[in-house]
Write an enzyme that holds these catalytic residues in place. Structure first.
Site, short mmCIF file in Angstrom:
data_model
loop_
_atom_site.label_atom_id
_atom_site.label_comp_id
_atom_site.label_asym_id
_atom_site.label_seq_id
_atom_site.Cartn_x
_atom_site.Cartn_y
_atom_site.Cartn_z
N HIS A 14 0.81 -1.23 0.00
CA HIS A 14 0.00 0.00 0.00
C HIS A 14 0.84 1.28 0.00
O HIS A 14 0.34 2.34 0.38
CB HIS A 14 -0.97 0.00 1.19
N HIS A 61 -2.75 4.15 9.79
CA HIS A 61 -1.43 4.63 10.21
C HIS A 61 -1.59 5.85 11.13
O HIS A 61 -1.22 6.96 10.76
CB HIS A 61 -0.58 5.00 9.00
N HIS A 199 9.82 -3.84 4.64
CA HIS A 199 10.27 -2.44 4.71
C HIS A 199 10.45 -2.01 6.15
O HIS A 199 9.82 -2.54 7.05
CB HIS A 199 9.35 -1.48 3.95
N GLU A 246 3.37 -5.64 8.75
CA GLU A 246 2.09 -5.44 8.04
C GLU A 246 1.66 -6.72 7.31
O GLU A 246 0.47 -6.92 7.05
CB GLU A 246 2.22 -4.30 7.01
C1 DHB Z 1 6.07 3.75 3.23
C2 DHB Z 1 5.46 2.49 3.32
C3 DHB Z 1 4.36 2.28 4.15
O1 DHB Z 1 3.76 1.08 4.33
C4 DHB Z 1 3.85 3.34 4.87
O2 DHB Z 1 2.74 3.12 5.60
C5 DHB Z 1 4.44 4.60 4.79
C6 DHB Z 1 5.55 4.80 3.98
C7 DHB Z 1 7.22 3.97 2.32
O3 DHB Z 1 7.65 3.06 1.61
O4 DHB Z 1 7.74 5.09 2.28
FE FE Z 2 2.15 1.11 5.84
#
Ligand code: DHB
Ligand code: FE
Length: 290
Positions: A14, A61, A199, A246
């Site tokens: 997302h 978030h 991530h 996530e």
């Molecule tokens: C990013 C990824 C995410 O899942 C998020 O909630 C906010 C930022 C990113 O890749 O920058």
């Molecule tokens: Fe996220």
């Protein structure tokens, strides 16, 4: 067919920058083309397999919820949901229409199957929900500015510890399946699991991406979801980064597929993986029930 049926599950990252790229007209840039080309098939597939309702598992978030109130699992039972202002104004996307009747039925059934859900009658939805819709549906035309069908938002806390385990998510998916398939209207329902893949946005490991972990996760999600559900949360954090957690939301959608309830294995309609987009590994899968 007189009862509602789960026909497919969709899994996708997302990344908020994807929404920004679409909204700011940057989608034709080579950097973003490499991401969007993974969804060309999916947009066509969604047109050819239009659901009546999408049950969309996502995470907020700190937009609708904050440290003041942290529901582990929250089901949206409202008639509609406004795109949230995440700091740059709300995304210029349609208001999300809900399905209060089916949502209330699912809440009743899942709570009676011993999962504690928070019932949410008013909530704004952030990129966790709107970016997957944009990726799968494209930009709705001004002449018909609406998402293609109603959406039931299902928010999971993966932001503030303690977060739910993969196994609890997988079992919850099974309960959601029973709930949906006991609704006495012939609705075609898709369940989407969103967020991920690897991530980390914070600390010394910010920028972490783990291709080996992600591809093994996709393999096991398809072939051995119950085994995957045994993965402890610390393994996600160590291997997929702090925000890689996530991914437990994908196990909710996977737990709702027919094979988990003794039916045939799903068909893999589409699989895509690309790194990076913003700070995130983008993963995407479409599984169809036979
Ligand atoms: C990013 C990824 C995410 O899942 C998020 O909630 C906010 C930022 C990113 O890749 O920058
Ligand atoms: Fe996220």
């Amino acid at each position: 067919m007189n009862m509602a049926k789960i026909t497919a599950s969709v899994y996708t990252s997302h990344v908020p920058a994807i929404g920004a790229a679409l909204d700011l007209g940057k989608s034709s840039e080579p950097y973003w083309q490499a991401v969007f080309k993974g969804y060309d098939f999916s947009k066509q597939w969604l047109k050819e397999n239009p659901p009546d309702v999408i049950f969309l598992v996502y995470n907020d978030h700190a937009t609708a919820f904050s440290l003041e109130m942290i529901p582990t699992f929250a089901i949206g039972t409202a008639a509609s949901y406004q795109p949230a202002d995440e700091g740059w104004g709300p995304r210029p996307v349609p208001v999300v229409q809900g399905h209060p009747e089916l949502a209330a039925h699912i809440a009743q059934s899942v709570i009676q199957q011993d999962f504690d859900l928070t019932i949410v009658n008013k909530m704004d939805v952030d990129h966790g929900l709107t970016v997957p819709l944009s990726l799968m549906c494209g930009q709705p035309p001004q002449s018909n500015f609406a998402w293609p069908c109603p959406v039931i938002p299902f928010a999971v806390n993966v932001v503030q510890y303690p977060v739910p385990s993969g196994m609890r998510c997988f079992k919850l998916g099974q309960a959601i399946r029973k709930a949906i398939e006991s609704f006495d209207k012939p609705l075609n329902v898709q369940i989407w699991g969103t967020g991920g893949m690897s991530h980390q946005l914070q600390g010394p490991r910010a920028g972490l991406i783990n291709k080996e972990f992600d591809n093994a996760f996709l393999d096991q999600l398809i072939a051995d979801p119950e085994g995957l559900a045994c993965k402890p949360h610390i393994d996600y954090v160590r291997e997929a980064g702090s925000e890689g957690i996530e991914l437990v939301m994908w196990l909710i959608a996977r737990g709702a597929m027919a094979d988990v309830a003794g039916g045939p294995a799903p068909t893999v309609a589409h699989r895509f993986y690309h790194v990076p987009a913003s700070n995130t590994a983008v993963g995407h899968l479409i599984l169809e029930n036979k």
